[in-house]
Scaffold this active site. Sequence first.
Site, short mmCIF file in Angstrom:
data_model
loop_
_atom_site.label_atom_id
_atom_site.label_comp_id
_atom_site.label_asym_id
_atom_site.label_seq_id
_atom_site.Cartn_x
_atom_site.Cartn_y
_atom_site.Cartn_z
N THR A 135 2.84 -1.22 8.78
CA THR A 135 3.23 -2.10 9.89
C THR A 135 3.46 -3.55 9.46
O THR A 135 4.07 -4.32 10.19
CB THR A 135 2.10 -2.15 10.94
OG1 THR A 135 0.92 -2.64 10.29
CG2 THR A 135 1.83 -0.77 11.52
N CYS A 149 3.20 -3.10 3.97
CA CYS A 149 2.40 -1.92 4.30
C CYS A 149 3.15 -1.16 5.39
O CYS A 149 4.36 -1.34 5.54
CB CYS A 149 0.97 -2.30 4.69
SG CYS A 149 0.80 -3.31 6.18
N HIS A 181 9.56 -24.18 9.30
CA HIS A 181 8.52 -24.82 10.12
C HIS A 181 7.11 -24.66 9.55
O HIS A 181 6.31 -25.58 9.64
CB HIS A 181 8.50 -24.23 11.54
CG HIS A 181 9.73 -24.55 12.33
ND1 HIS A 181 9.73 -24.59 13.71
CD2 HIS A 181 11.00 -24.85 11.95
CE1 HIS A 181 10.95 -24.90 14.14
NE2 HIS A 181 11.74 -25.05 13.09
N ASP A 229 0.87 -1.17 0.00
CA ASP A 229 0.00 0.00 0.00
C ASP A 229 0.91 1.23 0.00
O ASP A 229 2.14 1.11 -0.19
CB ASP A 229 -1.01 -0.02 1.16
CG ASP A 229 -0.36 0.25 2.52
OD1 ASP A 229 0.89 0.33 2.61
OD2 ASP A 229 -1.11 0.37 3.51
N HIS A 240 5.97 -30.95 10.99
CA HIS A 240 5.58 -29.63 10.46
C HIS A 240 4.51 -29.78 9.38
O HIS A 240 3.58 -28.97 9.32
CB HIS A 240 6.81 -28.89 9.93
CG HIS A 240 7.78 -28.53 11.00
ND1 HIS A 240 7.39 -27.91 12.17
CD2 HIS A 240 9.12 -28.71 11.11
CE1 HIS A 240 8.44 -27.72 12.95
NE2 HIS A 240 9.50 -28.20 12.33
C1 RB5 Z 1 -1.82 2.90 6.43
O1 RB5 Z 1 -1.84 4.12 7.08
C2 RB5 Z 1 -1.56 1.77 7.40
O2 RB5 Z 1 -2.68 1.57 8.19
C3 RB5 Z 1 -1.19 0.51 6.66
O3 RB5 Z 1 -0.06 0.73 5.88
C4 RB5 Z 1 -0.86 -0.70 7.51
O4 RB5 Z 1 0.08 -0.38 8.49
C5 RB5 Z 1 -2.00 -1.43 8.04
O5 RB5 Z 1 -1.87 -2.42 8.76
#
Ligand code: RB5
Length: 141
Positions: A67, A65, A98, A8, A134
């Site tokens: 996080t 993304c 695993h 994203d 596994h």
């Molecule tokens: C976008 O602001 C953020 O929410 C997205 O990149 C991600 O971290 C979502 O889990």
Amino acid sequence: MKIAIGCDHGGYTLKLEVVNHLKERGFEVEDMGCDSEQSCDYPIYAKKVTDIVISKKADLGILICGTGIGMSMAANKTEGIRAALCHDTFSAEATKEHNNANVLCMGARVIGPGLALKIVDTFIDTPFSNDERHIRRISMF
Ligand code: RB5
């Protein structure tokens, strides 16, 4: 080996670095978007990448993304996908050995490009152990 990659807006810049790195290593790369830092919805790109992995048109997927959490949650909704959120090389190695993970998720707001590329290399280069225990555990979900 063909690798599908998606992101994203939060992961866009890191994705470009990962794509360049993968191409330098000689892998075929399918970039499924997004294509800018303009705000967008990560589940769209998670679905694009997981669908191509399940269809076997790509061997592995990478999703980035902010996080890595949203991407991993969304990716694991696709049946047959074992998406692993990794921000260290130990986890990247262990999840291939695993869990036979087929999608790597990372957060571009969590780690820098140096570590991210090492995680990518570890994930790609580590094979599944093929150990009976596994295989059994993976087959339970
Ligand atoms: C976008 O602001 C953020 O929410 C997205 O990149 C991600 O971290 C979502 O889990």
